[in-house]
Scaffold this active site. Structure first.
Site, short mmCIF file in Angstrom:
data_model
loop_
_atom_site.label_atom_id
_atom_site.label_comp_id
_atom_site.label_asym_id
_atom_site.label_seq_id
_atom_site.Cartn_x
_atom_site.Cartn_y
_atom_site.Cartn_z
N SER A 186 0.66 -1.12 0.08
CA SER A 186 -0.09 0.12 -0.05
C SER A 186 0.74 1.14 -0.02
CB SER A 186 -0.90 -0.13 1.17
OG SER A 186 -1.80 1.00 1.01
N ASP A 192 -10.13 -3.52 -5.17
CA ASP A 192 -9.25 -2.58 -4.44
C ASP A 192 -9.28 -1.47 -5.40
OD1 ASP A 192 -7.03 -1.36 -3.40
OD2 ASP A 192 -5.71 -2.60 -3.72
N HIS A 241 -8.20 -4.95 -0.38
CA HIS A 241 -6.88 -4.13 -0.21
C HIS A 241 -6.69 -4.70 1.07
CE1 HIS A 241 -4.16 -1.08 -0.43
NE2 HIS A 241 -4.35 -0.94 0.86
#
Length: 359
Positions: free
Chosen positions: A142, A299, A329
């Site tokens: 991320s 995501d 995610h």
């Protein structure tokens, strides 16, 4: 979450996350775990068991996710991930405890990551940890994937550091803040874990921007046709040419004719490739190390990864795009009871398998 209370709430939320999920640096089984600092930056080092036939170990510099504002190298899920990597890869894992928003803002978290990694790559430090200087990878998930990508680009432009990294491995990375209406942002705008609105908030906090900009950025008013500063970069984010038809489906680009030019003027960081590695010049992408990008169907950031893979391939970089149709995610950290999702286990195993084969 009220706009004016966002910074305060980030601090409170991170306190809760760390308080209930923190693990001390405790060695276990085959892995030695220690907390130390590299050039003033806190790190947690995981030293895996050596292979008798390999006196020098490979290594991964890991950067945790959390929107540049949450998480820690010491939280249980990152501690366990790095322990597993160290043991399964017979490697040294350096997990960086960079400073977080709102205490610092862009580019300070990235500066921490760069400073710690440069320190680690010094010959005497690599020797201390018995690391092979030709087998070092930078990785992150991320926002950590964002900084891993930015670090790789920065090192590739530094004559003293070029070719120091053998690979980069990016797990559902966030790579741009200029189009919040890619097909994956449209498809997953209200998906669990990370909604489009929350992702835009993280960006605004990272840049210490005006909260009034959030809603305008959601509809791409910051990159409208009348924003001259963005004109030269538009092709680098043209998802109609960068994405396969299997993901573009029937989605249409959202390009406003007129928007709010003040946003980019007040937040020039939006056009900085250190924040948005996807918009880097083609020359910067050339000669980047072998790359792994993990993406998830559910995501908002899926297309950031897809587009970066395409741009890297066009620049001649060897890329593995590892897409999970049932992924969401953050799923890689959901691999133990009571949140031991199958896809969490599969993404982690696939990621470590790639590292084993390519590092």
């Amino acid at each position: 979450m009220h706009y004016l209370g966002l910074s305060h709430n980030l601090l409170a939320l991170n306190f809760i996350i760390i308080s209930f999920g923190k693990k001390s640096a405790r060695s276990s089984g085959q892995v030695k775990v220690t907390d130390t600092d590299f050039d003033g930056v806190e790190v947690r080092v995981f030293e895996g068991p050596p292979k008798p036939e390999e006196p020098l170990k490979r290594s991964v510099v890991y950067i945790h996710g959390g929107g540049w504002a949450l998480g820690s190298a010491s939280t249980q899920y990152y501690d366990e991930l790095c322990t597993a990597m160290a043991e399964e890869l017979n490697a040294v894992i350096v997990s960086i405890e960079y400073r977080l928003v709102p205490k610092v803002r862009f580019p300070e978290p990235l500066h921490d990551v760069v400073r710690a990694t440069k320190y680690f790559l010094q010959p005497d430090v690599l020797q201390k940890y018995a690391v092979d200087p030709g087998r070092v990878c930078v990785s992150g998930d991320s926002a950590g994937g964002n900084m891993a990508a930015a670090l790789s680009q920065q090192f590739n432009q530094d004559a003293n550091l070029k070719n120091k990294l053998k690979a980069q491995a990016l797990i559902y990375p966030v790579l741009q803040a200029l189009d919040f209406n890619t097909p994956s942002y449209q498809q997953n705008e209200n998906a669990p874990i990370l909604t489009r609105y929350v992702m835009v908030k993280y960006w605004v906090e990272y840049f210490e921007g005006n909260y009034d900009f959030i809603q305008e950025m959601v509809v791409n008013n910051h990159t409208s046709l009348d924003v001259k500063e963005f004109a030269a970069l538009r092709a680098r984010l043209n998802w109609t040419s960068l994405l396969p038809a299997s993901v573009t489906k029937n989605y249409k680009p959202v390009v406003q004719t007129t928007g709010n030019a003040r946003i980019v003027q007040e937040l020039p960081q939006l056009l900085d490739a250190r924040a948005s590695p996807l918009i880097a010049d083609q020359e910067v992408l050339q000669d980047l190390p072998k790359t792994y990008i993990l993406t998830c169907e559910h995501d908002v950031l899926r297309d950031d990864g897809f587009m970066y893979a395409k741009r890297l391939e066009s620049a001649g970089v060897e890329v593995t795009l590892d897409h999970f149709e049932d992924g969401f995610h953050g799923c890689m950290i959901f691999n133990r009871w009571p949140t031991n999702f199958s896809v969490g286990i599969r993404t982690r195993n696939s990621y470590i398998k790639w590292l084993d084969r390519n590092l």
